[in-house]
Scaffold this motif. Structure first.
Motif, PDB file in Angstrom:
ATOM      1  N   LYS A 584     -57.002 -31.969   9.742  1.00 32.04           N
ATOM      2  CA  LYS A 584     -58.315 -31.324  11.442  1.00 32.04           C
ATOM      3  C   LYS A 584     -59.325 -30.547  10.946  1.00 32.04           C
ATOM      4  N   ARG A 609     -54.851 -39.207  17.487  1.00 38.65           N
ATOM      5  CA  ARG A 609     -54.137 -38.570  17.901  1.00 38.65           C
ATOM      6  C   ARG A 609     -54.463 -37.755  19.606  1.00 38.65           C
ATOM      7  N   SER A 689     -58.789 -38.862  14.887  1.00 36.40           N
ATOM      8  CA  SER A 689     -58.013 -37.758  13.513  1.00 36.40           C
ATOM      9  C   SER A 689     -58.561 -38.189  12.611  1.00 36.40           C
TER      10      SER A 689
END
Length: 994
Positions: A584, A609, A689
């Protein structure tokens, strides 16, 4: 007013008023009951607080009553909310009074002042605008003798017992630890709802946080729906009780009518008991339908304004309404427009109307002559002044921020004297002093707020409609709303009967605040302290009980999950979570536009995402740059909390029918047999993502469903071929990113993946057990995340911002590595009117040294926010070069902020920070040109030029003080000379209130 016939309409309104007069007595009784019923008193009390007040004299905390000698006597009986407020003040406890315009909040403020005089203490009265401070100074000087005034422009009697000032001045006194504050017992904050102002709201928040706890506060506000929450915040940060006295009682009830433009007659939509008249609303809608039919039959619409159409239809409608109001004796009337030019057009179209007697005309001329007597002969002959007298004599006037201050104040004084019968005003007239009328007209229900044309909110409507109905003079006030198109019933209901808006914090960190806090010697006020005590943080933490419920639910779920072999599965799942967290962080670095755009080619597979939703793998179709304002308007866009301005059109697997009719698409759940369709969805960059190495070919026409479904099959085939997951782009090897932080993250992810693949559970057969523990690990992780969110998330956001802003200050040389404020920072501490970083850069890089004081004044004018000119700016050589230097410095500062991880659009920053629209005007004025000459050089309103010149003078004096603080004598003299060159003539004529 339920007919479309104008004559019948007038008669109906008249009949209603006659009927009302007959029941006047019962109405006043009803209102007294309503007043008693609608006054709400609450109090926020700190834990373990013990009141020392004598109950027989002051009542209790929950029921304050004052039985002693009053500090001030009123010529009228106080309303219940005023009585309770006075009792709270006598208890020496803070109070928030939230009531409609003209309900009588000023009586409470005056009592606090009278009480301070009685107790030989000082009191500060703050207001949001200089013009309001001047008006308040005049009003309070009539009532009390010992009153002073402090605004950026004017200082009168600074040692007085009662000081009227703008909130910025109070904040400055708090930062500098002014001695005056040691003698102050009370601070009155007028119009506290200004705290939600995007630009300046933070000034109120900081002032309240910094006030010493022994000072008590009186807050005066328009009605707001979260008054109790505000009082709880005060109680929380100052550890003192704070009372709320709230009333939505209107001393004079209102009737709300709608006038359909191009039609005739008025329709009563809300009566004085606040009942919505649906029958009349439906008749009103019929008139639009009939108009449309008539319009199409005639080939044109009848007198309605279309987008970009002429205003002539609306002007004749307004003429019709004003004429009718005067015939029915419903004057004075305020006609609100949301455009200054429109205000003037409407007033000028009233040439045939005259509302004043010969006697009144003489009185107007007398007041006019004495008002302009302070101006020079040359300024008195300005068209903006000469053209105004005939209009004023006929009882018609205009009021908006672009007028000459002397004319604006003259209009206010004449209006208060009853010599103006029809006032065409913008919404700023609804602020401040109590200047009610019998009738209020809205020329439109929509306004442009800088981003879009929208219906006016209930809070704005309440504020403006509150001007209708004069207490003690009118039995009821009348509001007339002009609408030019069919309006949904709910929209009208929300506007007229909607609840007042809540007060929401607009807290932000500024460099001015950070530097001032770092340079304070006491050290108890740090930026961290301000963040923790902000209303913003308080509101955030108050919303946490919902998160608490979620935690309890998850804890129950965790307890029911099987517990055998937990350590091994927990270890395995911990690895997966660590990888996910690193990925992330890594993606936040990779998806910076300058790094990722080159790789987002059509056909690239990307994973999306959005919060908790996993959209799975999709295919890039196109990338477009959107201005920030446009991002929110995409009906079905997936938007991140931090948009970057880029939209990636991506083919995603959506549930059937979920993106039809412009509704928001939903991801297709990855369940066996679940059917879905591929749709192109606009996605903001931060929601990507993962980026795959793989690209597939995309057909040129994606409209046919078969073309999109063939891509779905191709993606599903690739997922089967790579059961371990699609191969991802390596940020270092494939994308060529050399940033050490990114390289380090990539290495850590690779290490963790090795451990994950060699873990015994990686190819485990015990699917049920694994799923059970994975879920348990997920639940525990979510509980931890939510608990830390409860403690920290807002604080962390501000802490990160504080760290990044401190980094900027270090790079620019305002503070050293230990956070000690340096010479440059000491200069910036004294500047809050313009961009402190940018102007100190010019002071220290020598830009000002090469300029004379006229050029300095012109260049400094670029720092003052104000109206934008629509004309092309062509500057003479002596101004063009300094402007380029200013723009270059602004660009450099924006780039440094970007380097320090503050997301700033360089072009937008330069555009907002550098406003060269009045450089020429200020340069010529500084060199001695007349006002008549300089107003010919621009299309900006005269009043806006004067307002900028006065703020510029304030700014130059701050620069002079900053130069003095760092020992730059030449610069200090130059800034002083620049200021002196402005201060003459009509630009700096005294306020009529002083």
């Amino acid at each position: 007013m339920e007919s479309s016939s104008p004559t019948l309409g007038k008669r109906k309104l008249e009949e209603e008023h006659e009927a009302a007069a007959a029941s006047q007595e019962s109405a006043s009784k009803r209102r007294n009951l309503a007043a008693a019923r609608t006054c709400v008193h609450e109090v926020a009390v700190p834990s373990h607080y013990i009141s020392t007040n004598d109950e027989s004299l002051h009542g209790t905390l929950s029921n304050p009553i004052y039985n002693g000698q009053m500090a001030k006597n009123y010529p009228f009986k106080l309303d219940p909310f005023q009585e309770i407020s006075v009792a709270c003040l006598e208890r020496k406890e803070s109070v928030l009074v939230s009531a409609h315009t003209s309900a009588g909040k000023t009586a409470v403020a005056e009592y606090a002042i009278a009480m301070s005089f009685r107790d030989k203490q000082r009191v500060i009265y703050t207001s949001p605008l200089k013009a309001l401070s001047n008006q308040k100074y005049r009003e309070l000087s009539h009532e009390f003798s010992d009153v002073g005034l402090m605004t950026g422009d004017v200082t009168l009697s600074p040692n007085a017992s009662c000081l009227v000032m703008t909130t910025e001045i109070l904040r400055g006194m708090l930062y500098r630890g002014s001695e005056v504050l040691k003698e102050v017992a009370w601070v009155i904050f007028d119009e506290i709802h200004y705290m939600k102002d995007r630009e300046r709201g933070v000034v109120w928040e900081e002032s309240i946080i910094f006030l010493p706890p022994e000072i008590k506060m009186v807050f005066l506000s328009a009605t707001m729906s979260n008054a109790t929450e505000f009082a709880e915040w005060i109680c929380n940060i100052h550890k003192q009780p704070c009372h709320v006295v709230y009333t939505d009682f209107r001393p004079t009830p209102l009737q709300h009518y709608v006038f359909p433009m191009g039609g005739s007659g008025l329709y009563l939509v809300v009566d004085d008991n606040e009942q919505f008249r649906e029958d009349n609303f439906l008749k009103l809608q019929d008139t639009f339908t009939k108009q449309k039919l008539r319009g199409s039959a005639n080939g044109k619409a009848s007198g309605r304004i279309g987008k970009g159409g002429s205003v002539s239809g609306s002007v004749s409608d307004i003429y019709k309404i004003v004429k009718m109001i005067m015939e029915r004796k419903f004057q004075p009337v305020i006609i609100f427009s949301f455009s200054r030019r429109e205000c003037e057009q409407h007033a000028m179209s009233m040439t045939k109307l005259d509302f004043n007697t010969e006697e009144e005309k003489e009185a107007v001329e007398q007041v006019f002559r004495s008002a302009v007597a302070c101006l020079s002969e040359e300024d008195r002959n300005l068209p903006a002044i000469e053209l105004m007298l005939p209009l004023l004599q006929r009882g018609i006037a205009v009021h908006h921020s672009g007028l000459l201050p002397v004319i604006k104040e003259l209009v206010e004084l004449l209006f208060q004297e009853g010599l103006i019968k029809a006032l065409f005003a913008t919404e700023t007239f609804a602020m401040g002093l109590n200047m009610p009328a019998k009738t209020v007209v809205f020329t439109s229900v929509k306004k442009f707020d800088g981003d879009s044309h929208r219906y006016i909110g209930s809070g704005e409507y309440i504020q403006m409609s509150g001007r209708a109905g004069r207490r003690g003079k009118d039995e009821r006030g009348i509001c007339i709303i002009m609408i030019d198109e069919q309006m949904e019933m709910d929209n009208l209901k929300d506007m007229v009967l909607g609840k007042p808006a809540p007060l929401v914090s607009t807290f932000r960190l500024s460099y001015y605040t950070i530097l001032n806090l770092m340079s304070r010697s006491e050290g108890q006020f740090t930026a961290e302290h301000v963040i923790k005590n902000s209303f913003h943080q308080f509101q955030y933490e108050k919303a946490l009980p919902d998160i608490g419920k979620k935690v309890s639910k998850l804890e129950e779920e965790a307890a029911t999950l099987d517990a055998s072999g937990e350590a091994e599965v927990a270890g395995y799942h911990k690895l997966k979570l660590e990888i996910a967290q690193f990925e992330k962080k890594l993606m936040a670095e990779i998806t910076r536009p300058e790094r990722v755009l080159y790789f987002l080619l059509p056909g690239r597979l990307v994973r999306v995402r959005e919060g908790g939703k996993d959209w799975g793998w999709g295919v890039v179709v196109n990338v477009v740059k959107k201005p920030p304002a446009a991002l929110g308007s995409l009906p079905a866009a997936l938007s991140a909390s931090r948009g970057t301005g880029y939209i990636v059109d991506t083919l995603l697997h959506c549930s059937l029918g979920s993106s039809e009719n412009g509704s928001r698409p939903k991801p297709c759940p990855p369940r066996p047999g679940e059917k879905g369709e591929m749709h192109v969805v606009p996605v903001q960059l931060p929601l990507i993502s993962s980026l795959s190495k793989l690209r597939i070919s995309v057909p040129s026409d994606l409209r046919p469903l078969e073309a999109r479904q063939s891509i779905l099959l191709a993606v599903q085939e690739l997922e089967k071929r790579f059961p371990e997951g699609l191969p991802k782009l390596n940020p270092v090897k494939d994308m060529g990113i050399e940033d050490p932080e990114v390289v380090d993250m990539v290495n850590q992810i690779e290490e963790l993946e090795k451990k994950l693949f060699s873990h015994p559970l990686h190819k485990s057969q015990n699917e049920h057990q694994l799923k059970c523990f994975q879920r348990k690990a997920e639940v525990n992780h979510e509980i931890q995340q939510l608990k830390s969110k409860m403690r920290d998330s807002q604080l962390k956001k501000f802490r990160d911002e504080l760290r990044n802003r401190s980094q900027v200050l270090k790079k620019l040389g305002h503070i050293d590595a230990d956070g000690v404020v340096q010479l440059k920072g000491r200069a910036a501490c004294l500047i809050d009117t313009g961009d402190e970083l940018l102007v100190t850069e010019l002071m220290f890089n020598g830009t000002f040294n090469d300029l004379n004081h006229h050029q300095v004044a012109a260049l400094a004018s670029c720092f003052i926010p104000g109206d934008r000119s629509t004309e092309q700016i062509l500057l003479r050589d002596e101004l063009a070069k300094p402007l380029r230097q200013l723009q270059d410095s602004a660009r450099k500062i924006a780039e440094i902020q970007n380097e320090c991880k503050l997301e700033i659009n360089v072009d937008e920053y330069v555009d907002a920070a550098v406003r060269p629209f009045l450089m020429d005007v200020i340069y010529c004025w500084s060199k001695g040109a007349s006002f008549a000459e300089v107003i010919q050089m621009t299309d900006i309103f005269e009043g806006s030029i004067i307002r900028l010149a006065r703020r510029l003078d304030e700014f130059l004096n701050q620069l002079k003080a900053a130069a003095h603080a760092v020992g730059e004598t030449d610069l200090e003299n130059k800034f002083g000379a620049a200021s002196d060159s402005l201060r003459r003539g009509i630009m700096f004529a005294n306020s009529l209130y002083l």
